[in-house]
Design a protein around this motif. Structure first.
Motif, PDB file in Angstrom:
ATOM      1  N   UNK A 144       4.124   2.496  -3.974  1.00  0.00           N
ATOM      2  CA  UNK A 144       4.241   3.078  -2.630  1.00  0.00           C
ATOM      3  C   UNK A 144       5.666   3.592  -2.431  1.00  0.00           C
ATOM      4  N   UNK A 145       5.905   4.839  -2.809  1.00  0.00           N
ATOM      5  CA  UNK A 145       7.255   5.391  -2.781  1.00  0.00           C
ATOM      6  C   UNK A 145       7.540   6.214  -1.524  1.00  0.00           C
ATOM      7  N   UNK A 146       6.550   6.367  -0.664  1.00  0.00           N
ATOM      8  CA  UNK A 146       6.787   7.000   0.616  1.00  0.00           C
ATOM      9  C   UNK A 146       6.911   8.507   0.593  1.00  0.00           C
ATOM     10  N   UNK A 147       6.451   9.137  -0.470  1.00  0.00           N
ATOM     11  CA  UNK A 147       6.454  10.597  -0.522  1.00  0.00           C
ATOM     12  C   UNK A 147       5.251  11.065  -1.331  1.00  0.00           C
ATOM     13  N   UNK A 148       5.135  12.368  -1.491  1.00  0.00           N
ATOM     14  CA  UNK A 148       3.949  12.931  -2.164  1.00  0.00           C
ATOM     15  C   UNK A 148       4.243  13.364  -3.593  1.00  0.00           C
TER      16      UNK A 148
END
Length: 332
Positions: free
Chosen positions: A279-283
């Motif tokens: 879950x790196x918080x970007x696309x």
């Protein structure tokens, strides 16, 4: 979960020097155990693929390559492995869709990639016996990471060596070596993952050294393996790279050399991944090794990709192995 290698293994500083007496004890106990153990022969030949150092040297792709070599020559191989990172008590056959938490990540990957009958167990002799009971047609056993498991009789020993894993070249716990560098002079052949120093080659003392490189250019979607794309398609893009292997930097460097801008996420070898790890918080796309992908299929985001690799090893290595199998058992 395996811990990362201590920094002091890289050199011969104060901490490593302070641990040298324990290394001497470790070496003495290992020699005593080896002298006392009685190897148990199996009714089929056994080929050991192992290493002398803690950490990833590239054994898994070598095992897959060896299975391919043996099949092409008419053999029907089976694989035994310890199942590191799994929870199996005793021995167990590994299905291609097995749970890495149960059987270990590398055995599940090998079962999937090779389609080969595979049994895990801390006791390799018991695992091999189970393999032969399950698969009577098996006529040669490949033992993954069994170099120090001396109770398992062997016909051929292959040591896979990555110079970077040798560190300060001292035995555990002062250094990363399971056995002294001189052990390389006793094996049948050395597979070199990368360049070897002159001193390492000298330690092999005439044992043939064969170069290996890992090749992979086609990515597979982690949760939909039939969906593919090439590394070249991501050239110039910024990506997350995840690696829970012995040498994560090797994977990161491979991606960078292909032109990708890499955000590095190293984890310990055999790390038990959970959804939060990705879950790196970007696309941005997430890239990982095949060994890690088998543990992430259930929760990997849609834009997650694994990079399968194959070992490329010269034909002379295959020829030597097949010739030694035809020559019959050794006394090892």
């Amino acid at each position: 979960m395996a811990a990362r290698a201590p920094d002091f293994w890289r050199g011969r500083g104060p901490v490593a020097c302070a641990l040298r007496p324990l290394s001497a004890l470790f070496g003495a106990l290992a020699r005593r155990r080896r002298a006392r153990v009685r190897a148990q022969r199996l009714p089929v030949p056994v080929v050991i693929v192992g290493n002398i150092a803690v950490g990833g040297s590239g054994k898994t792709p070598v095992v897959a390559w060896l299975v391919e070599v043996l099949r092409a020559a008419g053999w029907q191989p089976g694989i035994v492995s310890r199942g590191h990172g799994g929870s199996v008590q005793g021995v167990a056959a590994v299905p291609a869709d097995g749970d890495p938490a149960t059987f270990g990540d590398e055995p599940v990957l090998l079962a999937r990639v090779t389609g080969c009958p595979l049994v895990v167990g801390r006791d390799r002799v018991a695992a091999a016996a189970e393999l032969l009971r399950n698969t009577p047609a098996c006529d040669v056993i490949v033992a993954d990471d069994g170099l120090q498991h001396y109770r398992l009789g062997r016909d051929i020993e292959i040591a896979v060596v990555d110079e970077a894993t040798l560190g300060n070249r001292w035995l555990l716990p002062a250094g990363p070596l399971r056995e002294p560098l001189a052990r390389l002079a006793e094996v049948d052949l050395v597979i070199a993952h990368g360049e070897l120093s002159a001193s390492t080659r000298a330690a092999a003392h005439g044992v043939p050294v064969h170069a290996m490189r890992l090749e992979g250019t086609v990515l597979q979607a982690v949760n939909e393996p039939q969906r593919t794309r090439t590394l070249a398609e991501l050239s110039g893009q910024r990506v997350h790279a995840v690696a829970g292997i012995g040498r994560p930097q090797r994977f990161f460097d491979q991606l960078a050399e292909a032109g990708l801008e890499v955000i590095e996420h190293p984890f310990a070898d055999h790390h038990a991944f959970v959804a939060e790890d990705l879950a790196f918080g970007d696309a941005r796309p997430i890239l990982m090794t095949a060994k890690d992908a088998v543990k992430c299929r259930a929760f990997a985001p849609a834009d997650s990709w694994e990079l399968p690799v194959k070992a490329q090893i010269g034909v002379d290595a295959a020829t030597r192995i097949l010739e030694k199998l035809e020559d019959g058992p050794t006394t090892a």
